[in-house]
Design a protein around this motif. Sequence first.
Motif, short mmCIF file in Angstrom:
data_model
loop_
_atom_site.label_atom_id
_atom_site.label_comp_id
_atom_site.label_asym_id
_atom_site.label_seq_id
_atom_site.Cartn_x
_atom_site.Cartn_y
_atom_site.Cartn_z
N GLN A 266 0.82 -1.20 0.00
CA GLN A 266 0.00 0.00 0.00
C GLN A 266 0.86 1.26 0.00
O GLN A 266 0.54 2.23 -0.66
N PHE A 269 2.20 1.76 -3.48
CA PHE A 269 1.19 1.86 -4.53
C PHE A 269 1.25 3.16 -5.33
O PHE A 269 1.34 3.12 -6.56
N GLN A 272 4.43 3.20 -7.45
CA GLN A 272 4.43 2.20 -8.52
C GLN A 272 3.47 2.62 -9.63
O GLN A 272 3.75 2.39 -10.80
N PHE A 273 2.35 3.24 -9.25
CA PHE A 273 1.36 3.66 -10.26
C PHE A 273 1.95 4.72 -11.18
O PHE A 273 1.70 4.72 -12.38
N LEU A 274 2.77 5.64 -10.59
CA LEU A 274 3.36 6.69 -11.41
C LEU A 274 4.67 6.26 -12.03
O LEU A 274 5.25 6.99 -12.82
N ARG A 299 -0.60 6.15 2.62
CA ARG A 299 -0.78 6.08 1.16
C ARG A 299 -1.44 7.36 0.65
O ARG A 299 -1.02 7.95 -0.34
N GLU A 316 -5.08 13.39 -12.69
CA GLU A 316 -6.42 12.88 -13.03
C GLU A 316 -6.43 11.35 -13.01
O GLU A 316 -7.38 10.72 -12.52
N CYS A 317 -5.34 10.72 -13.54
CA CYS A 317 -5.26 9.25 -13.53
C CYS A 317 -5.24 8.73 -12.10
O CYS A 317 -5.90 7.74 -11.77
N ARG A 319 -6.52 10.18 -9.52
CA ARG A 319 -7.84 10.37 -8.92
C ARG A 319 -8.78 9.27 -9.35
O ARG A 319 -9.56 8.74 -8.56
N GLN A 320 -8.67 8.87 -10.68
CA GLN A 320 -9.56 7.82 -11.16
C GLN A 320 -9.16 6.46 -10.64
O GLN A 320 -9.96 5.52 -10.68
N ALA A 321 -7.92 6.32 -10.14
CA ALA A 321 -7.50 5.05 -9.55
C ALA A 321 -7.90 4.97 -8.10
O ALA A 321 -7.67 3.95 -7.46
N GLY A 322 -8.47 6.06 -7.56
CA GLY A 322 -8.94 6.03 -6.17
C GLY A 322 -7.86 6.31 -5.16
O GLY A 322 -8.02 6.01 -4.00
N THR A 325 -8.89 9.90 -2.88
CA THR A 325 -10.11 10.10 -2.08
C THR A 325 -9.89 9.61 -0.67
O THR A 325 -9.28 8.57 -0.46
N VAL A 326 -10.46 10.38 0.30
CA VAL A 326 -10.40 9.95 1.69
C VAL A 326 -11.43 8.85 1.86
O VAL A 326 -12.58 9.01 1.48
N ASP A 327 -11.01 7.72 2.45
CA ASP A 327 -11.93 6.60 2.65
C ASP A 327 -12.89 6.93 3.80
O ASP A 327 -12.46 7.05 4.93
N GLU B 18 -10.44 2.48 -11.01
CA GLU B 18 -9.78 1.60 -11.98
C GLU B 18 -8.30 1.63 -11.67
O GLU B 18 -7.65 2.66 -11.84
N TYR B 24 -4.96 3.37 -18.54
CA TYR B 24 -4.78 4.81 -18.69
C TYR B 24 -3.80 5.16 -19.78
O TYR B 24 -3.66 6.33 -20.13
N ILE B 47 -14.89 9.63 -7.25
CA ILE B 47 -14.54 8.21 -7.31
C ILE B 47 -14.23 7.71 -5.91
O ILE B 47 -13.61 8.42 -5.11
N LYS B 48 -14.66 6.46 -5.62
CA LYS B 48 -14.40 5.88 -4.29
C LYS B 48 -12.92 5.63 -4.09
O LYS B 48 -12.17 5.49 -5.05
N ALA B 50 -9.56 3.52 -3.28
CA ALA B 50 -9.17 2.14 -3.59
C ALA B 50 -9.05 1.35 -2.30
O ALA B 50 -8.45 1.83 -1.34
N SER B 56 -1.72 -1.62 -7.70
CA SER B 56 -1.51 -1.66 -9.14
C SER B 56 -0.29 -2.50 -9.51
O SER B 56 0.09 -2.56 -10.66
#
Lengths: 350, 215
Positions: A266, A269, A272-274, A299, A316-317, A319-322, A325-327, B18, B24, B47-48, B50, B56
């Motif tokens: 975590q 994460f 690794q995503f970027l 995280r 933006e990517c 944000r769309q990967a979640g 956002t605060v859980d 996603e 992407y 968006i929720k 993760a 990933s």
Amino acid sequence: TLRLICTTTAVQRKNARASGPEKYTEAFIKKQIEEFNLGKRHLANMMGEDPETFTQEDIDRAIAYLFPSGLFDKQARPMMKHPTEIFPEQRKIQWGEDGRPFHFLFYTGKQSYYSLMHETYEKFLNVQKHQDQLIAEDLPLQKEKRNLAGSRWLTKIELEEMLLEKLSDDDYSRFIQLLQKLVALPCADIEESYIQKFSKELPVQLQEVVIEPLQYDEQGKAFSTGEGKRKTARATAVVYDNGTGKITVNGADILHYFPVLQDREQLLFPFQFLGRIGKHDMVCTVSGGGRSAQAGAIRLASAKALRSFVTEKEVECMRQAGLLTVDPRVKERKKPGQEGPRRKFTWKKR
Amino acid sequence: RIMPVRWSRYNPSYLEPEVKKESYQKPLEELTEEEREQMELKAVRPIKAAPPTVSSSVFSDPMISKFTNMMMKSGNKVLARSLMCQTLEAIKRKQLEKYHKAPENEKETIECNPYVIFHQALKNCQPIIGLSNITKGGKTYQVPVPLTDNRKRFLAMKWLITECRENKHRRTMMPEKLSQELLLAFNNEGPVIKRKHVLHKMAEANRAYAHFRWW
């Protein structure tokens, strides 16, 4: 329907209802407005400010200064607001002096709702007639699709405020279905102005959050901070540029602090995503919560800090990967009469 | 109309995240109409977050995490995850042993990737049709019924786990038992596949009651 735990301020306000005879006459409200304006000028004089440019915020500050209150509930403190905000909107009396109602649908009980449905169906039939005319003349139908993603329909509460009448969930869903049918027709552009009354623009690109610029420390290294939380854990992360990929948590290495593989995954994460695993150093502090909550908090904090290093598209990517956002999930409270949040007491026959 | 009974802390307008990086990196031209509309919708809606089980990296697989959660007892995810890793390691070791012992021409047919074996074994175990109890006129009949994808996967995983927990010798470790079961299922042998065939035969036998289903 899904019961929402997250409520908006609109719900907490009292709904506009036509309950019984008028409580405030129009003359009364006019008098209140005059008194409010006079009082505003007096207050401005008292505070030594210009009566012409005295805004609502100034009024709030002045009242808070002159009448300090230690009460917890903001609604219970002394306030001075425009009468339209204090007295809820009301319908005027629906019948004349002889007792005969003005509107022809008064005896249905929900006159504004049914008249609205009537009007919308009339527009629907209009569009169909227009479509038939175009087909009869063999002209092409307009096929420009309306942008559905950029707007939303009015919520039930907003519709209730508009009609000044209470609606049921069923009524609301029927109205929305009718609107959707109307929009789905190819020649609906004729009634565009009518439809716009019931739709609201969604803020395009939920990038209302401001991305902070990079800060530079004494040695010239770029760094940025971020804060994150999850359940009861609060974390702050400082991400440095030109690093080796070392991560320090509360003074200890991540291998010592998080022995479980899932938590370390975590933490890594966002990097690794970027694709920036070996390029940044991170120093974080975390307190509260449990093992998994602390990992989630760090995280979020590191994702927020990385926004300053990265292009807008990548934000933006993320944000769309979640990642940003605060859980909102927290432990559900125990209810009285039950053993836990969901589990009931053992049922005994006698 | 769908009427969900449970509530969630998210507003219904929140969309699912996603996580995969590849989705992407696709250029704009390759997307179909629906995907373009989806993209536009995602740009406007919130968006929720993760979930903590999902990441990933190449190592996280949704099927494997579902299986680990099903194996977990009283919230001990650490233990369940370690058992899963040991199972995958055991599968790899067994396959490598077979690989080194096999003659040259058969070496290419032996599958060594434990993830591929896991997925294929699950697919082989999934039933196509299921039975459901329908009460009509006082008597309960077993009626053959189509199953959704989620239900098929759930049944396959459940059968594997119950098979390992109950029908084996008490002293064998779970990774050993599971790896054995997975390899048998991969080759379409073993008790789980037999159970699937039994279910199919029962459904075929009860074909007469198929008209009792009203959905």
